[in-house]
Design a protein around this motif. Sequence first.
Motif, PDB file in Angstrom:
ATOM      1  N   LYS A   1      20.561  27.699 -23.987  1.00 58.95           N
ATOM      2  CA  LYS A   1      19.658  29.308 -23.326  1.00 58.95           C
ATOM      3  C   LYS A   1      20.478  30.646 -23.756  1.00 58.95           C
ATOM      4  CE  LYS A   1      18.523  27.195 -19.233  1.00 58.95           C
ATOM      5  NZ  LYS A   1      18.817  26.468 -17.920  1.00 58.95           N
ATOM      6  N   GLY A   2      18.908  31.358 -24.124  1.00 56.20           N
ATOM      7  CA  GLY A   2      19.557  32.582 -24.675  1.00 56.20           C
ATOM      8  C   GLY A   2      19.734  33.312 -26.168  1.00 56.20           C
ATOM      9  N   MET A   3      19.338  32.102 -26.968  1.00 54.82           N
ATOM     10  CA  MET A   3      19.616  31.903 -28.162  1.00 54.82           C
ATOM     11  C   MET A   3      18.605  32.923 -28.757  1.00 54.82           C
ATOM     12  SD  MET A   3      22.121  29.059 -28.565  1.00 54.82           S
ATOM     13  CE  MET A   3      22.820  28.852 -30.597  1.00 54.82           C
ATOM     14  N   THR A   4      19.185  34.133 -30.359  1.00 48.70           N
ATOM     15  CA  THR A   4      18.218  34.287 -31.219  1.00 48.70           C
ATOM     16  C   THR A   4      17.974  33.603 -32.570  1.00 48.70           C
ATOM     17  OG1 THR A   4      19.343  36.139 -30.170  1.00 48.70           O
ATOM     18  CG2 THR A   4      17.713  36.583 -32.009  1.00 48.70           C
ATOM     19  N   VAL A   5      16.617  33.237 -32.952  1.00 51.20           N
ATOM     20  CA  VAL A   5      16.278  32.352 -33.489  1.00 51.20           C
ATOM     21  C   VAL A   5      16.918  33.882 -35.077  1.00 51.20           C
ATOM     22  CG1 VAL A   5      14.199  32.259 -35.193  1.00 51.20           C
ATOM     23  CG2 VAL A   5      14.648  31.918 -32.867  1.00 51.20           C
TER      24      VAL A   5
ATOM     25  N   ALA B   1      28.264  19.718 -34.605  1.00 48.63           N
ATOM     26  CA  ALA B   1      27.076  19.561 -33.753  1.00 48.63           C
ATOM     27  C   ALA B   1      25.337  19.650 -34.399  1.00 48.63           C
ATOM     28  CB  ALA B   1      27.123  20.487 -32.321  1.00 48.63           C
ATOM     29  N   ASN B   2      23.989  19.277 -34.222  1.00 46.78           N
ATOM     30  CA  ASN B   2      23.440  18.617 -35.157  1.00 46.78           C
ATOM     31  C   ASN B   2      22.311  18.287 -33.721  1.00 46.78           C
ATOM     32  OD1 ASN B   2      21.223  17.070 -37.419  1.00 46.78           O
ATOM     33  ND2 ASN B   2      21.216  19.302 -37.215  1.00 46.78           N
ATOM     34  N   PRO B   3      22.189  18.791 -32.294  1.00 46.75           N
ATOM     35  CA  PRO B   3      21.232  18.975 -31.505  1.00 46.75           C
ATOM     36  C   PRO B   3      20.026  18.395 -32.723  1.00 46.75           C
ATOM     37  CG  PRO B   3      22.518  21.117 -30.643  1.00 46.75           C
ATOM     38  CD  PRO B   3      22.133  20.607 -32.811  1.00 46.75           C
ATOM     39  N   HIS B   4      19.457  17.187 -31.532  1.00 44.08           N
ATOM     40  CA  HIS B   4      17.911  17.374 -31.771  1.00 44.08           C
ATOM     41  C   HIS B   4      16.581  17.289 -30.713  1.00 44.08           C
ATOM     42  CE1 HIS B   4      18.480  12.718 -34.258  1.00 44.08           C
ATOM     43  NE2 HIS B   4      18.931  14.317 -34.856  1.00 44.08           N
ATOM     44  N   ILE B   5      16.407  18.672 -30.931  1.00 49.83           N
ATOM     45  CA  ILE B   5      15.699  19.763 -29.872  1.00 49.83           C
ATOM     46  C   ILE B   5      13.973  18.665 -29.491  1.00 49.83           C
ATOM     47  CG2 ILE B   5      14.913  22.229 -29.607  1.00 49.83           C
ATOM     48  CD1 ILE B   5      17.965  22.269 -29.756  1.00 49.83           C
ATOM     49  N   THR B   6      14.243  19.219 -28.046  1.00 55.25           N
ATOM     50  CA  THR B   6      12.624  18.540 -27.680  1.00 55.25           C
ATOM     51  C   THR B   6      11.687  19.706 -27.336  1.00 55.25           C
ATOM     52  OG1 THR B   6      13.763  17.793 -25.751  1.00 55.25           O
ATOM     53  CG2 THR B   6      13.966  16.174 -27.158  1.00 55.25           C
ATOM     54  N   SER B   7      12.588  20.456 -26.730  1.00 60.35           N
ATOM     55  CA  SER B   7      11.900  21.603 -25.752  1.00 60.35           C
ATOM     56  C   SER B   7      12.418  22.972 -26.560  1.00 60.35           C
ATOM     57  CB  SER B   7      11.746  21.700 -24.614  1.00 60.35           C
ATOM     58  OG  SER B   7      12.921  21.903 -23.743  1.00 60.35           O
ATOM     59  N   VAL B   8      10.969  24.113 -26.522  1.00 66.87           N
ATOM     60  CA  VAL B   8      11.770  25.119 -26.724  1.00 66.87           C
ATOM     61  C   VAL B   8      10.916  26.774 -26.090  1.00 66.87           C
ATOM     62  CG1 VAL B   8      11.132  27.143 -28.673  1.00 66.87           C
ATOM     63  CG2 VAL B   8      12.570  24.664 -29.012  1.00 66.87           C
ATOM     64  N   THR B   9      11.178  27.065 -25.205  1.00 66.87           N
ATOM     65  CA  THR B   9      10.845  28.024 -25.006  1.00 66.87           C
ATOM     66  C   THR B   9      11.425  29.520 -25.296  1.00 66.87           C
ATOM     67  OG1 THR B   9      11.263  26.519 -22.373  1.00 66.87           O
ATOM     68  CG2 THR B   9      10.146  28.768 -22.742  1.00 66.87           C
ATOM     69  N   VAL B  10      10.084  30.281 -25.312  1.00 64.14           N
ATOM     70  CA  VAL B  10      10.350  32.061 -25.783  1.00 64.14           C
ATOM     71  C   VAL B  10      10.372  32.462 -25.118  1.00 64.14           C
ATOM     72  CG1 VAL B  10       9.792  33.445 -27.572  1.00 64.14           C
ATOM     73  CG2 VAL B  10       9.244  31.524 -28.526  1.00 64.14           C
ATOM     74  N   ALA B  11      11.875  33.262 -24.560  1.00 67.23           N
ATOM     75  CA  ALA B  11      12.054  33.965 -23.090  1.00 67.23           C
ATOM     76  C   ALA B  11      11.419  34.877 -23.377  1.00 67.23           C
ATOM     77  CB  ALA B  11      13.652  34.416 -23.361  1.00 67.23           C
ATOM     78  N   GLU B  12      10.679  35.374 -22.044  1.00 69.06           N
ATOM     79  CA  GLU B  12      10.541  37.052 -21.316  1.00 69.06           C
ATOM     80  C   GLU B  12      10.880  37.904 -21.866  1.00 69.06           C
ATOM     81  OE1 GLU B  12       6.732  36.365 -20.532  1.00 69.06           O
ATOM     82  OE2 GLU B  12       6.952  34.010 -20.260  1.00 69.06           O
TER      83      GLU B  12
ATOM     84  N   ALA C   1       6.014  28.747 -34.354  1.00 72.25           N
ATOM     85  CA  ALA C   1       5.819  29.403 -33.721  1.00 72.25           C
ATOM     86  C   ALA C   1       6.774  30.438 -34.407  1.00 72.25           C
ATOM     87  CB  ALA C   1       4.678  29.508 -32.872  1.00 72.25           C
ATOM     88  N   LEU C   2       7.412  29.926 -33.876  1.00 70.24           N
ATOM     89  CA  LEU C   2       9.050  30.277 -33.874  1.00 70.24           C
ATOM     90  C   LEU C   2       9.554  31.992 -34.957  1.00 70.24           C
ATOM     91  CD1 LEU C   2      11.954  28.488 -33.890  1.00 70.24           C
ATOM     92  CD2 LEU C   2      10.740  29.725 -31.670  1.00 70.24           C
ATOM     93  N   GLU C   3       8.999  32.906 -34.633  1.00 73.02           N
ATOM     94  CA  GLU C   3       9.754  34.643 -35.079  1.00 73.02           C
ATOM     95  C   GLU C   3      11.253  35.001 -35.802  1.00 73.02           C
ATOM     96  OE1 GLU C   3       7.064  37.473 -34.392  1.00 73.02           O
ATOM     97  OE2 GLU C   3       5.393  35.892 -35.033  1.00 73.02           O
ATOM     98  N   ILE C   4      11.520  35.248 -36.685  1.00 76.57           N
ATOM     99  CA  ILE C   4      12.953  35.724 -36.873  1.00 76.57           C
ATOM    100  C   ILE C   4      13.187  36.435 -35.287  1.00 76.57           C
ATOM    101  CG2 ILE C   4      14.486  37.021 -38.138  1.00 76.57           C
ATOM    102  CD1 ILE C   4      13.000  35.427 -40.067  1.00 76.57           C
ATOM    103  N   GLY C   5      14.419  36.520 -34.385  1.00 73.41           N
ATOM    104  CA  GLY C   5      14.210  38.199 -33.517  1.00 73.41           C
ATOM    105  C   GLY C   5      13.702  36.989 -32.144  1.00 73.41           C
ATOM    106  N   ASP C   6      13.103  36.220 -32.038  1.00 74.93           N
ATOM    107  CA  ASP C   6      13.128  35.531 -30.994  1.00 74.93           C
ATOM    108  C   ASP C   6      14.283  35.241 -29.960  1.00 74.93           C
ATOM    109  OD1 ASP C   6      10.573  36.075 -31.045  1.00 74.93           O
ATOM    110  OD2 ASP C   6       9.893  34.398 -31.599  1.00 74.93           O
ATOM    111  N   VAL C   7      14.448  35.577 -28.707  1.00 71.84           N
ATOM    112  CA  VAL C   7      15.077  35.051 -28.213  1.00 71.84           C
ATOM    113  C   VAL C   7      14.512  33.808 -27.087  1.00 71.84           C
ATOM    114  CG1 VAL C   7      16.818  35.267 -25.995  1.00 71.84           C
ATOM    115  CG2 VAL C   7      16.436  37.021 -27.211  1.00 71.84           C
ATOM    116  N   ILE C   8      15.095  32.961 -27.295  1.00 70.36           N
ATOM    117  CA  ILE C   8      15.014  31.431 -26.969  1.00 70.36           C
ATOM    118  C   ILE C   8      15.541  30.901 -25.822  1.00 70.36           C
ATOM    119  CG2 ILE C   8      13.184  30.903 -28.955  1.00 70.36           C
ATOM    120  CD1 ILE C   8      14.988  28.597 -30.250  1.00 70.36           C
ATOM    121  N   ASP C   9      15.065  29.748 -25.073  1.00 68.89           N
ATOM    122  CA  ASP C   9      15.871  28.389 -24.481  1.00 68.89           C
ATOM    123  C   ASP C   9      15.641  26.985 -24.895  1.00 68.89           C
ATOM    124  OD1 ASP C   9      16.776  30.350 -22.716  1.00 68.89           O
ATOM    125  OD2 ASP C   9      15.260  30.253 -20.791  1.00 68.89           O
TER     126      ASP C   9
END
Lengths: 281, 522
Positions: free
Chosen positions: A188-192, A270-281, A251-259
């Motif tokens: 949670k709350g990680m920055t691209v 660690a090399n997670p296989h990501i299944t969902s991405v939500t850009v934080a509001e 659709a991600l942009e650098i600086g986006d904060v995502i969950d």
Amino acid sequence: MKKIIAMMLVLVMVAAFAACTDNDETSKTSSVAESSAVESSVAESSVAESSDAESSDASSEAEDNGVMTYEEYIAAELESEVVIEAYVQAHQSWWEDKITVYCQDKDGAYFLYELACSEEDAAKLIPGTKIRVKGFKTEWEGEVEVASGATFEFIEGADTFIADALDVTALLGTDDLIKHQNEFVSFKGMTVAASKDAEGNDVAFLYNWDGSGEQGNDLYFNVSINGATYNFCVESYLCGKDTDVYKAVEALEIGDVIDMEGFLYWYQGANPHITSVTVAE
Amino acid sequence: MKKLIALLLVLCTVLPIASCHGTEDSVAFSVPESFDTSREYEISFWAKNDTNIAQVNIYKQAIADFQELYPNITVNLKLYTDYGRIYNDVITNISTDTTPNVCITYPDHIATYLTGKDTVVPLDELFDDAKYGLGGSEVRFESPKESEIVPKFLEECAFNGYYYAVPYMRSTEACYINKTYVEKLGFTLPETLTWDFVWEVSEAAMKKDANGNFAVNGQKTMLPFIYKSTDNMMIQMLRQKGAGYSDIYGSVELFNDTTAEILKTVEEHAATGAFDTFKRSGYPANYLNAGQCIFAIDSTAGATWMGTDAPLVDIPEEKLVEFETVVMSIPQFDPEDPKMISQGPSMCIFNKEDPQEVLASWLFMQFMLTNEVQIAYSQTEGYVPVTEKAQKSDEYLDYLSRAGEDNELYYKIKLDAAKLLLENTDNTFVTPVFNGSASLRNAAGQLIENVNKGVRRKQELDVNALYDEVISLYRLDQIQTSSDKVSFGDLPNGSVALLAALCVCWIGMGIYVVIDKTKRKK
């Protein structure tokens, strides 16, 4: 006599010409044979890597059939035979009588690499389904898994289980993270952070690890938190180009904060296989 | 009258014989008189890269340069990183008649594609065409002549009496060695690496210190000898020993006593942990670079991943270990007679209804053999160009002379790997190609993989049972040898009747001659 011979010769010639025009029929036969050969080649190729696939429906058996607990599985030596029961959480695309499955129960998770599986059974591996798996435990580049060629059976009448994502954001960079290997987790709350494309430009994601791919291949992207950057992946055989997560990463942009949510796969770390991405509001 | 009869007889003899043959002719494409430049063509190119952006960029640049020369041809690139995936997709697309126009491939795979009628275009006629052939007068770029393609590499693309492909790049396997550790263990690298030497050093590397760490690297992990491609391992060992593998007719000879001996050796060293494989443990380069492997055998086309200073690294920086890397040819049984596999991508053209489209595909494929493409692509890895024209060019010779100038374009290990193949081209070999040869290759590797896994799983090696298992798994008992599938098959009923009629004719004529002579005597 001469007339008879002449007649016979004419007949032979006519028959010869008729035989020449008979090629079509022969070609058709030959074509069918060749086309079967292609099919059998496909079959040959399909079977090549599949080992003793014996997955089948089986009724739930209460008897003690050597099924291990998660603790026993973790304690088992590498290359030893293991039998586990767990619930399907997701799987990669079926290919050549093999399927790679992400499984979990309330105690921990299992990565089942190239399980022997018919296409028919693959369709039944829906999330929540309980299966019994028999194979060998192994490790590949740090990922502990049930080795290729393991067999499985469905446990009829069993309950179902879908794991909630465990938030492991705080464990990133710590030795405790590996304890959750293969589990369904969230970050949670990680920055691209920027990745570099072939021309050295900063981009939010790459097709393949170095940008050598194209749409449809794995996606790789960097995310940062607390000054450290990690490389995450959308595994295309798990989430293809038409899935929401694939499109979300594109659709991600650098600086986006995502969950994010995904399975905690391991490759040299660690090399997670990501299944969902939500850009934080 | 007699002359007329004689003439008719000749005709009758020739025509029926002709009618009995010719039904297997699969050469459907013929080169058009001229290339119609007033039309637009869209061709697809399925290309394999080693997950290497530089290679992808070279494909893209080649397409752009080609389209500048031929604005009426659009080339659509589809990227793959795995030959197996290309093979599977092609097989699928043969059945729907949606094959690509040009495709990177292996001859083993083409043999399977050819089981479909007229799927892959035989290239002989195209090679020789005065206008559009290799070095042709109407080709808009400096294309190599047939004689300028390395003969050994070109031969690898010929089977069933035709050229069905052209080589694109060539590589072989190399042994990437941690020389520092070899010497630390008290050994000196020989001039030619031998199997005995590799096994001996690998076993020596298994010694542990009092803390349970491996003495040579002070770590908990040490896999002294890792082989990436175990099918190559088996094939090369058999060839070096002069033992059977298969013949050109598709007879499987893999399951022999020499193979059993090799498997016993593998078992012995897998049991101690001195030997392992990519499939069981991971990439040889990762272990080599982490100081956890001493002999890493991989393609020369994987050289950019090998060594402390490798331009491509897949392990965390903190795991990298400093050591001296040396590239040598794979271990040999007879150092005086080295043998190593020739491998690398080739290109084929799939047949289409429109011969002009095929010709457009051929022009593009030919463009991939120009010096610009050949040299640029070969520099991305330890590949070598497939034309002597490129190999002998000033640009390429200059490149080779600058090994070690940097750790990117002139990365020493990569250039050493390329030189290894250039110096050993005559020592390379390929295995016979037939429908099923790809399965046989997989089976060869599977034998080693099963033994390696089996030992660790405490399973006793039963060579005969293993042979049966692998034969069944890869359906090797279903491979048809050439002698099984005689081209012409049984004679059609019509032909049988025809031949019978001919016999009757000859008998009739014989009778006539005898009667005639008898009458004259009278």
